[in-house]
Design an enzyme around this catalytic site. Structure first.
Site, PDB file in Angstrom:
ATOM      1  CB  SER A 109       0.578  40.716 -61.276  1.00 46.01           C
ATOM      2  OG  SER A 109       1.544  40.491 -60.282  1.00 46.01           O
ATOM      3  CE1 TYR A 132       3.980  43.961 -54.899  1.00 45.75           C
ATOM      4  CE2 TYR A 132       4.407  42.326 -56.603  1.00 45.75           C
ATOM      5  CZ  TYR A 132       3.631  42.808 -55.570  1.00 45.75           C
ATOM      6  OH  TYR A 132       2.493  42.129 -55.209  1.00 45.75           O
ATOM      7  CB  THR A 158       1.720  46.977 -55.114  1.00 44.85           C
ATOM      8  OG1 THR A 158       0.808  46.729 -56.184  1.00 44.85           O
ATOM      9  CG2 THR A 158       1.178  46.325 -53.857  1.00 44.85           C
ATOM     10  CE  LYS A 254      -3.980  46.179 -55.898  1.00 39.91           C
ATOM     11  NZ  LYS A 254      -3.316  45.236 -55.014  1.00 39.91           N
ATOM     12  CG  HIS A 278      -2.028  42.788 -51.384  1.00 41.70           C
ATOM     13  ND1 HIS A 278      -1.065  43.578 -51.915  1.00 41.70           N
ATOM     14  CD2 HIS A 278      -1.907  41.604 -52.031  1.00 41.70           C
ATOM     15  CE1 HIS A 278      -0.378  42.913 -52.837  1.00 41.70           C
ATOM     16  NE2 HIS A 278      -0.883  41.697 -52.925  1.00 41.70           N
TER      17      HIS A 278
HETATM   18  C1  LIG Z   1      -4.387  35.272 -55.578  1.00 37.50           C
HETATM   19  C2  LIG Z   1      -4.144  36.753 -55.472  1.00 37.50           C
HETATM   20  C3  LIG Z   1      -2.987  37.288 -56.029  1.00 37.50           C
HETATM   21  C4  LIG Z   1      -2.743  38.667 -55.948  1.00 37.50           C
HETATM   22  N1  LIG Z   1      -1.627  39.180 -56.537  1.00 37.50           N
HETATM   23  C5  LIG Z   1      -1.399  40.525 -56.489  1.00 37.50           C
HETATM   24  C6  LIG Z   1      -0.244  41.084 -57.111  1.00 37.50           C
HETATM   25  O1  LIG Z   1       0.556  40.393 -57.717  1.00 37.50           O
HETATM   26  N2  LIG Z   1      -0.054  42.427 -56.993  1.00 37.50           N
HETATM   27  C7  LIG Z   1      -0.939  43.242 -56.321  1.00 37.50           C
HETATM   28  O2  LIG Z   1      -0.721  44.442 -56.242  1.00 37.50           O
HETATM   29  N3  LIG Z   1      -2.042  42.727 -55.756  1.00 37.50           N
HETATM   30  C8  LIG Z   1      -2.302  41.402 -55.816  1.00 37.50           C
HETATM   31  N4  LIG Z   1      -3.427  40.889 -55.236  1.00 37.50           N
HETATM   32  C9  LIG Z   1      -4.403  41.809 -54.593  1.00 37.50           C
HETATM   33  C10 LIG Z   1      -5.488  42.256 -55.572  1.00 37.50           C
HETATM   34  O3  LIG Z   1      -4.986  43.096 -56.581  1.00 37.50           O
HETATM   35  C11 LIG Z   1      -6.609  43.013 -54.847  1.00 37.50           C
HETATM   36  O4  LIG Z   1      -6.050  44.085 -54.128  1.00 37.50           O
HETATM   37  C12 LIG Z   1      -7.400  42.113 -53.907  1.00 37.50           C
HETATM   38  O5  LIG Z   1      -7.555  40.827 -54.435  1.00 37.50           O
HETATM   39  C13 LIG Z   1      -8.765  42.709 -53.611  1.00 37.50           C
HETATM   40  O6  LIG Z   1      -9.447  41.919 -52.673  1.00 37.50           O
HETATM   41  P1  LIG Z   1     -10.565  40.835 -53.091  1.00 37.50           P
HETATM   42  O7  LIG Z   1      -9.842  39.643 -53.600  1.00 37.50           O
HETATM   43  O8  LIG Z   1     -11.293  40.585 -51.816  1.00 37.50           O
HETATM   44  O9  LIG Z   1     -11.428  41.478 -54.149  1.00 37.50           O
HETATM   45  C14 LIG Z   1      -3.690  39.514 -55.283  1.00 37.50           C
HETATM   46  C15 LIG Z   1      -4.836  38.958 -54.742  1.00 37.50           C
HETATM   47  C16 LIG Z   1      -5.087  37.596 -54.841  1.00 37.50           C
HETATM   48  C17 LIG Z   1      -6.361  37.043 -54.261  1.00 37.50           C
END
Ligand SMILES: Cc1cc2nc3c(=O)[nH]c(=O)nc-3n(C[C@H](O)[C@H](O)[C@H](O)COP(=O)(O)O)c2cc1C
Length: 381
Positions: A109, A132, A158, A254, A278
């Site tokens: 990330s 980003y 993203t 994404k 997300h």
């Molecule tokens: C704690 C947390 C932090 C996340 N941080 C990012 C991030 O920095 N960038 C991003 O594109 N997605 C981020 N996501 C989204 C994940 O990449 C992913 O799309 C998502 O967790 C999928 O859903 P799930 O947790 O139900 O599997 C984050 C998700 C969580 C739970």
């Protein structure tokens, strides 16, 4: 409860809840508004059932897939997530090492807590850099150049986060970076001293993807302000087309959900799209990626790789997504709870379980390779 007691996602979640201070657990576990999209993400997989074929003899099963030019040993990968060293002091190293052991890719990330260069050097498996889009175009170029020089394989922009989601659990606890805990939130930290000891006795918490460019470390720039002040809400297709050209390698978006957007992504030269909301953390009420998958695959699946994430907790979820035409499936909380519960051994165990479930499921479905899964082995209720 120990790691060996964890046999599925729910067990890992319970163990993570025991180990983490409440505000951190709720940062992972929470989502936007009423969390209805978050719930739907997993519930969506119940809308259909697998129809196996029997007596086809499937002794050897090949789980490998090729996604955006990357050969993976398994059809699932670790989606990029922020702040991993808050969950366990090994953070991204633990996730990257487990992903490498399973021959799959992991995402780093922009809000990662280990530098992308260090991860690239130490873990020999395809790496995605989650990006980003900043108002400062020079900064965007500098960050992409840095990723290119480090040897990152895939750029992932993203596009569902031009503003932060309304995460009410975080408001109640005061979770933010830097911490601005409420009294209730502070008390919850006091209840988990082992986490605090670990935090202060290991390498200082940093955001190395941003530190070189933005003053995050001194506490003057919070993540909330980073989103509102630094990111560009006017980002458009022309901006992204320019980035795709500049990157010159596999580039994916994404957070695409509509057929029209997936078509435009293909038109501007993206190698793939990840259907994603997300993890329900941005637009509550948004459709689940699984519900949206078939129509996007039908529209662009012959031009670009379509992936999905959100709510995946079981091998059967992966099988259903692959049957609809996803090229691979992203995992989020599925690996974050194990990371928080036990570091790399936790993530390893979770990925082992997922691999076993997918493998077992493929055998029971009568399929020898991922390519044999298709819509004829799926029925909607
Ligand atoms: C704690 C947390 C932090 C996340 N941080 C990012 C991030 O920095 N960038 C991003 O594109 N997605 C981020 N996501 C989204 C994940 O990449 C992913 O799309 C998502 O967790 C999928 O859903 P799930 O947790 O139900 O599997 C984050 C998700 C969580 C739970």
């Amino acid at each position: 409860m120990r790691l060996s007691d964890c046999h599925n996602h729910h067990d890992f979640r319970r163990l993570a809840e025991r180990r983490l201070p409440g505000p951190i657990f709720n940062y992972i576990d929470g989502a936007a508004d009423d969390e209805s999209t978050y719930r739907r993400n997993t519930a969506a997989f119940e809308a259909c059932d697998l129809v196996p074929s029997v007596l086809r003899g499937a002794p050897e099963v090949d789980l490998s897939v090729t996604v955006m030019g990357q050969k993976l040993a398994a059809p699932f990968y670790c989606s990029p997530t922020a702040l991993q060293r808050l969950f366990h002091h090994r953070g991204e190293h633990a996730v990257a090492a487990a992903a490498a052991r399973h021959g799959t890719l992991f995402g780093v990330s922009s809000l990662g807590t280990v530098g992308l260069e260090e991860l690239r050097r130490r873990h020999a498996t395809p790496q995605v850099y989650q990006f980003y889009f900043h108002k400062d175009r020079g900064l965007n170029r500098a960050m992409m150049q840095r990723a290119k020089e480090a040897g990152v394989e895939v750029m992932m922009l993203t596009v569902d986060s031009i503003t932060g989601g309304n995460r009410e659990r975080d408001k109640r606890t005061g979770f933010s970076i830097p911490f601005r805990l409420t009294l209730a939130g502070l008390l919850q930290f006091a209840l988990k001293p082992a986490w605090g000891i670990n935090y202060v006795t290991h390498e200082r918490f940093r955001l190395p993807q941003l530190d070189a460019h933005i003053d995050m470390g001194s506490g003057t720039m919070s993540i909330g302000r980073y989103f509102t002040e630094m990111l560009d809400p006017t980002m458009n297709w022309d901006d992204v087309a320019e980035m795709v050209r500049e990157w010159g390698g596999p580039f994916c978006l994404k957070g695409v959900m509509s057929v029209a957007d997936a078509r435009r992504a293909a038109d501007i030269g993206c190698a793939g799209v990840v259907l994603s909301n997300h993890g329900g953390r941005q637009l509550d009420g948004s459709r689940s990626a699984f519900d949206q998958l078939a129509e996007v695959v039908d529209a662009v699946g012959d031009r670009i790789d379509v992936m999905m994430d959100g709510g995946v907790q079981r091998g059967s979820h992966v099988l259903k997504a692959l049957s609809l035409g996803a090229k691979a499936v992203g995992l989020g909380r599925y690996y974050l709870y194990p990371l928080a519960a036990a570091g790399q051994p936790g993530v390893d165990r979770a990925l082992d379980l997922m691999r076993d479930e997918v493998l077992r499921g493929m055998k029971l479905m009568g399929c020898r390779s991922v390519g044999e899964l298709n819509r004829s082995n799926l029925r909607f209720r």
